[in-house]
Design an enzyme around this catalytic site. Structure first.
Site, PDB file in Angstrom:
ATOM      1  N   GLU A  94       0.825  -1.209   0.000  1.00 42.39           N
ATOM      2  CA  GLU A  94       0.000   0.000   0.000  1.00 42.39           C
ATOM      3  C   GLU A  94       0.856   1.253   0.000  1.00 42.39           C
ATOM      4  O   GLU A  94       1.896   1.300   0.648  1.00 42.39           O
ATOM      5  CB  GLU A  94      -0.812   0.083   1.293  1.00 42.39           C
ATOM      6  CG  GLU A  94      -1.808  -0.982   1.487  1.00 42.39           C
ATOM      7  CD  GLU A  94      -2.529  -0.803   2.825  1.00 42.39           C
ATOM      8  OE1 GLU A  94      -3.142  -1.765   3.257  1.00 42.39           O
ATOM      9  OE2 GLU A  94      -2.461   0.282   3.419  1.00 42.39           O
ATOM     10  N   CYS A 107       3.120   8.406   1.805  1.00 47.20           N
ATOM     11  CA  CYS A 107       3.448   7.455   2.868  1.00 47.20           C
ATOM     12  C   CYS A 107       3.824   6.125   2.210  1.00 47.20           C
ATOM     13  O   CYS A 107       3.009   5.518   1.519  1.00 47.20           O
ATOM     14  CB  CYS A 107       2.237   7.286   3.782  1.00 47.20           C
ATOM     15  SG  CYS A 107       2.485   6.096   5.109  1.00 47.20           S
ATOM     16  N   CYS A 114       5.109  -7.508   8.116  1.00 45.11           N
ATOM     17  CA  CYS A 114       5.953  -7.007   9.201  1.00 45.11           C
ATOM     18  C   CYS A 114       6.084  -8.097  10.246  1.00 45.11           C
ATOM     19  O   CYS A 114       5.168  -8.896  10.430  1.00 45.11           O
ATOM     20  CB  CYS A 114       5.291  -5.773   9.832  1.00 45.11           C
ATOM     21  SG  CYS A 114       6.269  -4.987  11.130  1.00 45.11           S
ATOM     22  N   CYS A 118       3.166  -5.732  16.740  1.00 42.70           N
ATOM     23  CA  CYS A 118       2.424  -4.804  17.603  1.00 42.70           C
ATOM     24  C   CYS A 118       0.959  -5.248  17.669  1.00 42.70           C
ATOM     25  O   CYS A 118       0.359  -5.571  16.643  1.00 42.70           O
ATOM     26  CB  CYS A 118       2.520  -3.369  17.076  1.00 42.70           C
ATOM     27  SG  CYS A 118       4.220  -2.770  17.015  1.00 42.70           S
ATOM     28  N   CYS A 121      -1.833  -3.410  15.420  1.00 46.90           N
ATOM     29  CA  CYS A 121      -1.525  -3.024  14.041  1.00 46.90           C
ATOM     30  C   CYS A 121      -1.948  -4.079  13.024  1.00 46.90           C
ATOM     31  O   CYS A 121      -1.752  -5.278  13.234  1.00 46.90           O
ATOM     32  CB  CYS A 121      -0.023  -2.771  13.919  1.00 46.90           C
ATOM     33  SG  CYS A 121       0.465  -2.175  12.299  1.00 46.90           S
ATOM     34  N   CYS A 338      -2.457   2.168   7.893  1.00 48.82           N
ATOM     35  CA  CYS A 338      -1.617   1.077   8.370  1.00 48.82           C
ATOM     36  C   CYS A 338      -2.022  -0.321   7.946  1.00 48.82           C
ATOM     37  O   CYS A 338      -2.436  -1.135   8.751  1.00 48.82           O
ATOM     38  CB  CYS A 338      -1.560   1.082   9.897  1.00 48.82           C
ATOM     39  SG  CYS A 338      -1.218   2.687  10.561  1.00 48.82           S
TER      40      CYS A 338
HETATM   41  N1  SAH Z   1       6.940   0.212  11.806  1.00 48.74           N
HETATM   42  C1  SAH Z   1       7.193   1.623  11.971  1.00 48.74           C
HETATM   43  C2  SAH Z   1       6.539   2.455  10.897  1.00 48.74           C
HETATM   44  C3  SAH Z   1       5.004   2.446  10.941  1.00 48.74           C
HETATM   45  S1  SAH Z   1       4.436   4.065  11.250  1.00 48.74           S
HETATM   46  C4  SAH Z   1       6.780   2.058  13.345  1.00 48.74           C
HETATM   47  O1  SAH Z   1       6.241   1.235  14.081  1.00 48.74           O
HETATM   48  O2  SAH Z   1       7.043   3.180  13.733  1.00 48.74           O
HETATM   49  C5  SAH Z   1       2.739   3.818  11.601  1.00 48.74           C
HETATM   50  C6  SAH Z   1       2.335   4.326  12.973  1.00 48.74           C
HETATM   51  O3  SAH Z   1       0.963   4.002  13.217  1.00 48.74           O
HETATM   52  C7  SAH Z   1       3.140   3.680  14.072  1.00 48.74           C
HETATM   53  O4  SAH Z   1       3.356   4.608  15.097  1.00 48.74           O
HETATM   54  C8  SAH Z   1       2.203   2.580  14.526  1.00 48.74           C
HETATM   55  O5  SAH Z   1       2.515   2.140  15.822  1.00 48.74           O
HETATM   56  C9  SAH Z   1       0.865   3.264  14.425  1.00 48.74           C
HETATM   57  N2  SAH Z   1      -0.293   2.344  14.347  1.00 48.74           N
HETATM   58  C10 SAH Z   1      -0.343   1.092  13.862  1.00 48.74           C
HETATM   59  N3  SAH Z   1      -1.583   0.583  13.959  1.00 48.74           N
HETATM   60  C11 SAH Z   1      -2.340   1.528  14.521  1.00 48.74           C
HETATM   61  C12 SAH Z   1      -3.716   1.595  14.906  1.00 48.74           C
HETATM   62  N4  SAH Z   1      -4.560   0.576  14.711  1.00 48.74           N
HETATM   63  N5  SAH Z   1      -4.144   2.752  15.455  1.00 48.74           N
HETATM   64  C13 SAH Z   1      -3.310   3.796  15.638  1.00 48.74           C
HETATM   65  N6  SAH Z   1      -2.006   3.785  15.322  1.00 48.74           N
HETATM   66  C14 SAH Z   1      -1.520   2.666  14.769  1.00 48.74           C
END
Ligand code: SAH
Length: 351
Positions: A94, A107, A114, A118, A121, A338
């Site tokens: 994406e 973006c 990944c 987390c 995510c 995301c």
């Molecule tokens: N892997 C890297 C880059 C991703 S940035 C990182 O973790 O920083 C995307 C951002 O959105 C990250 O801060 C991630 O933690 C956050 N994110 C992921 N899923 C999310 C969700 N369901 N709601 C809010 N933030 C989310």
């Protein structure tokens, strides 16, 4: 197309010069090739009319010009355009193009899937399939630029916040940064590029030592190590204390302000007490906090923090002298957050 050919977009200018020298060609041809790729946005080597035919053939023999296949293109009511691109081996990624009043921001995705895991995510749901080549990340920006060419606009900024952990694909990510930043490349200024990491500590030290003027964000999401481990399993390997040490090193080394991404997950990490604890953790650091109201992911059971609690959290940080903003949402109606589009698509594939 030969799938094993390297993407020409993966080569930094110097690497292209070296390749030319090794192949009995003049290094200055590299600038001409860059011009074709990044200014004229050529899609074939044949078009490169100021290069000799044998050179064009040699290039075509060894490289491909990555053309990402657009599977889905959705435009949101706020102008955000979301792309689902297919790679040469069938995997999909994406890319999101956000149209702000202050410019256009892309973006990008750095990995197919990944492996960080987390708990909130969508990108991590199917695990990691493979890393992207630098050129496959560059190609995402080129594709968005092409969409903007039709409107007479340009890509002003890039955020590495799509699918994947950029510091888990460090060398390719770094090449990508250098290629899009180069004035003969897409010429996107370092201060207009942001990279975000979940906290792979050794790479934070390495990145600090690169001394690039890139904006740097850390996905923090919790004010203490116990809670962070629950939300982000990476915190078990790379603990919060050590992460904060690495962040301090980064700030000292580069003189730059860092951003902390803090997702607000209803009833989990969003109380005023959590905000106070967060302030304790980061007071005195040259930083900024970006609050992200949780994006709903069907496979995950996190819920939104009510508006008044979001503002209370923000106010608590402000009262403690911390720079804080609440992230504006883009493309909410088109699964722009995301890995959500890809996750949906994958589910449809397996039905
Ligand atoms: N892997 C890297 C880059 C991703 S940035 C990182 O973790 O920083 C995307 C951002 O959105 C990250 O801060 C991630 O933690 C956050 N994110 C992921 N899923 C999310 C969700 N369901 N709601 C809010 N933030 C989310």
């Amino acid at each position: 197309m030969d799938m094993n050919k390297k993407s020409i977009y993966s080569l930094q200018l110097q690497e292209l010069k070296d390749w030319l020298s090794e192949n009995g060609e003049k290094p200055f041809r590299a600038e001409q090739i860059y011009d074709w790729l990044y200014k004229k946005r050529a899609v074939s080597f044949e078009e490169m009319s100021n290069l000799s035919k044998p050179l064009r053939e040699k290039l075509a023999d060894q490289f491909q010009i990555t053309t990402l296949n657009t599977v889905i293109q959705q435009t949101s009511s706020d102008g955000t355009i979301k792309f689902l691109f297919e790679l040469h081996d069938g995997f999909s990624i994406e890319t999101v193009l956000m149209r702000h009043d202050y410019g256009n921001s892309v973006c990008v995705t750095t990995q197919v899937g990944c492996r960080i895991g987390c708990t909130f995510c969508a990108s991590t749901l199917g695990g990691l399939k493979r890393h992207l080549e630098a050129g496959e990340i560059v190609a995402q920006v080129v594709k968005c630029q092409k969409a903007l060419d039709e409107l007479g606009e340009r890509v002003d900024s890039v955020v590495i916040m799509g699918i994947g952990e950029p510091f888990d694909n460090y060398n390719n990510m770094l090449s990508f940064l250098k290629i899009i930043n180069h004035d003969k490349g897409l010429n996107i200024g370092a201060r207009h590029i942001t990279v975000s990491t979940s906290g792979i500590i050794p790479k934070i030290y390495k990145f600090a030592d690169e001394n690039m003027q890139i904006n740097f964000a850390i996905s923090l999401h919790a004010p203490n190590t116990e809670l962070r481990s629950k939300l982000m399993p990476i915190n078990k390997a790379f603990k919060l204390d050590d992460l904060m040490k690495a962040v301090r090193y980064y700030i000292d080394k580069t003189g730059r302000r860092v951003s902390f991404e803090y997702g607000l997950f209803g009833g989990v990490n969003d109380s005023v007490e959590h905000a106070e604890e967060l302030a304790d953790l980061i007071t005195g650091l040259k930083c900024h906090v970006n609050l992200i109201p949780v994006n709903y992911v069907p496979e995950r059971d996190y819920v939104r923090t009510p508006r008044d609690k979001i503002f209370a959290f923000e106010r608590t940080l402000k009262n403690r002298g911390i720079n804080v903003t609440i992230r504006r949402e883009h493309g909410h109606d088109i699964d722009a957050a995301c890995g959500q589009l890809r996750a949906k698509e994958r589910k449809e594939e397996t039905r």
